[in-house]
Design an enzyme around this catalytic site. Structure first.
Site, short mmCIF file in Angstrom:
data_model
loop_
_atom_site.label_atom_id
_atom_site.label_comp_id
_atom_site.label_asym_id
_atom_site.label_seq_id
_atom_site.Cartn_x
_atom_site.Cartn_y
_atom_site.Cartn_z
N ALA A 199 110.07 0.16 58.19
CA ALA A 199 111.52 0.01 59.09
C ALA A 199 111.28 1.14 60.65
O ALA A 199 110.94 2.60 60.27
CB ALA A 199 112.31 0.83 58.04
N GLY A 200 111.96 1.01 61.58
CA GLY A 200 112.49 1.61 62.65
C GLY A 200 111.17 2.08 63.41
O GLY A 200 111.02 2.77 64.48
N THR A 231 111.03 -6.34 63.37
CA THR A 231 112.53 -6.23 65.08
C THR A 231 111.17 -5.99 66.23
O THR A 231 111.72 -6.43 66.89
CB THR A 231 113.78 -5.67 64.66
OG1 THR A 231 114.09 -5.95 63.22
CG2 THR A 231 114.04 -5.40 65.48
N LYS A 290 109.03 -8.07 47.64
CA LYS A 290 109.36 -6.51 48.45
C LYS A 290 110.99 -6.16 48.19
O LYS A 290 111.72 -6.54 47.50
CB LYS A 290 109.55 -6.99 50.06
CG LYS A 290 109.58 -5.27 50.43
CD LYS A 290 110.12 -5.50 52.11
CE LYS A 290 110.76 -4.51 52.38
NZ LYS A 290 111.08 -4.44 54.03
N GLY A 324 115.58 -1.61 62.07
CA GLY A 324 115.62 -2.30 63.38
C GLY A 324 116.01 -1.33 64.03
O GLY A 324 116.08 -1.89 65.68
#
Length: 256
Positions: free
Chosen positions: A182-183, A205, A95, A156
């Site tokens: 992400a998010g 997260t 990644k 996050g």
């Protein structure tokens, strides 16, 4: 079934390893999620020994490891980290993450494309974390990336699919898997991503910082399954007008 490069996965949920209170909790949550592909930051593990507190339980769990280059600020740093990972873990899967600003952790598009092209030429299976930029994603695909991983929102942040309009374009034009990364903050965000056509989501997260990470991991597993099933079932199209689900006047006419 999801295929990326030479591997297939039953689960469309990828997970991360950061922010968990303990390695045991991390593994329990990963197992509960059903995830078969797990990312780990090279800067967080001791590559010299397989009994590392993070690495050892992941190897025992039998998941596919996806080392990432988080912390790299340039293409050169990312390429160096990639070679360390390949030598230590025996995998050419990577990644690719390059984010020079620690406050926002937004991916550098120029350095990412440069590193991706080099790493593909060096035999890596590259999954780049990138902005939700349809032009960039197409360029990454053209240089040989096995998938693209556009962000839904900053890492996050738990903001969800703030880049939805761009994600839809990326998904529509892609010929490689699209993994929204992400998010993603709650299971409904993951379901929405799969419904709109994403091939998978990566969640870290939202699971790791939940009051009950194991149950949150289960919730994400079910949400991803629901989103995928909904898409495969062919949802009805949106309309600006109301459409009755049953006759409005038939019983009145029959009794007249």
């Amino acid at each position: 079934m999801l295929r990326i490069a030479d591997k297939t996965f039953d689960s469309h949920l990828f997970t991360g390893t950061g922010k968990f209170a303990s390695s045991q909790l991390m593994v329990e949550a990963i197992r509960a999620s059903g995830s078969q592909l797990v990312t780990l930051a090279m800067k967080r593990v001791d590559l010299r020994q397989h009994n590392d507190a993070i690495l050892e339980p992941l190897i025992a769990a039998g998941v596919t490891l996806l080392p990432n280059t988080s912390g790299a600020k340039t293409a050169e740093e990312a390429i160096f980290a990639a070679h360390l990972a390949r030598e230590a873990l025996g995998t050419n899967w990577l990644k690719l993450e390059i984010h020079p600003d620690a406050r926002w952790l937004l991916p550098d598009p120029i350095e990412t494309l440069k590193a991706a092209e080099t790493l593909v030429q060096q035999g890596f299976v590259v999954l780049p974390y990138c902005g939700a930029d349809p032009v960039l994603c197409k360029r990454l695909e053209e240089v040989g990336c096995a998938a693209v991983m556009p962000l839904g929102a900053p890492i996050g942040s738990n903001q969800g699919l703030e880049t939805r309009a761009m994600l839809e374009i990326i998904i529509q034009q892609a010929t490689v898997p699209v993994v929204v990364d992400a998010g993603i903050g709650v299971p409904s965000h993951a379901a929405q991503a799969l419904e709109m056509g994403a091939d998978a989501v990566l969640v870290n997260t939202a699971i790791a910082v939940a009051d009950d990470p194991v149950n949150m991991a289960k919730a994400f597993r079910l949400a991803v399954e629901a989103g995928l099933l909904a898409r495969q079932s062919g949802p009805g199209s949106r309309s600006h007008f109301a459409h009755a689900t049953s006759p409005l006047t038939g019983f009145l006419e029959a009794s007249a």
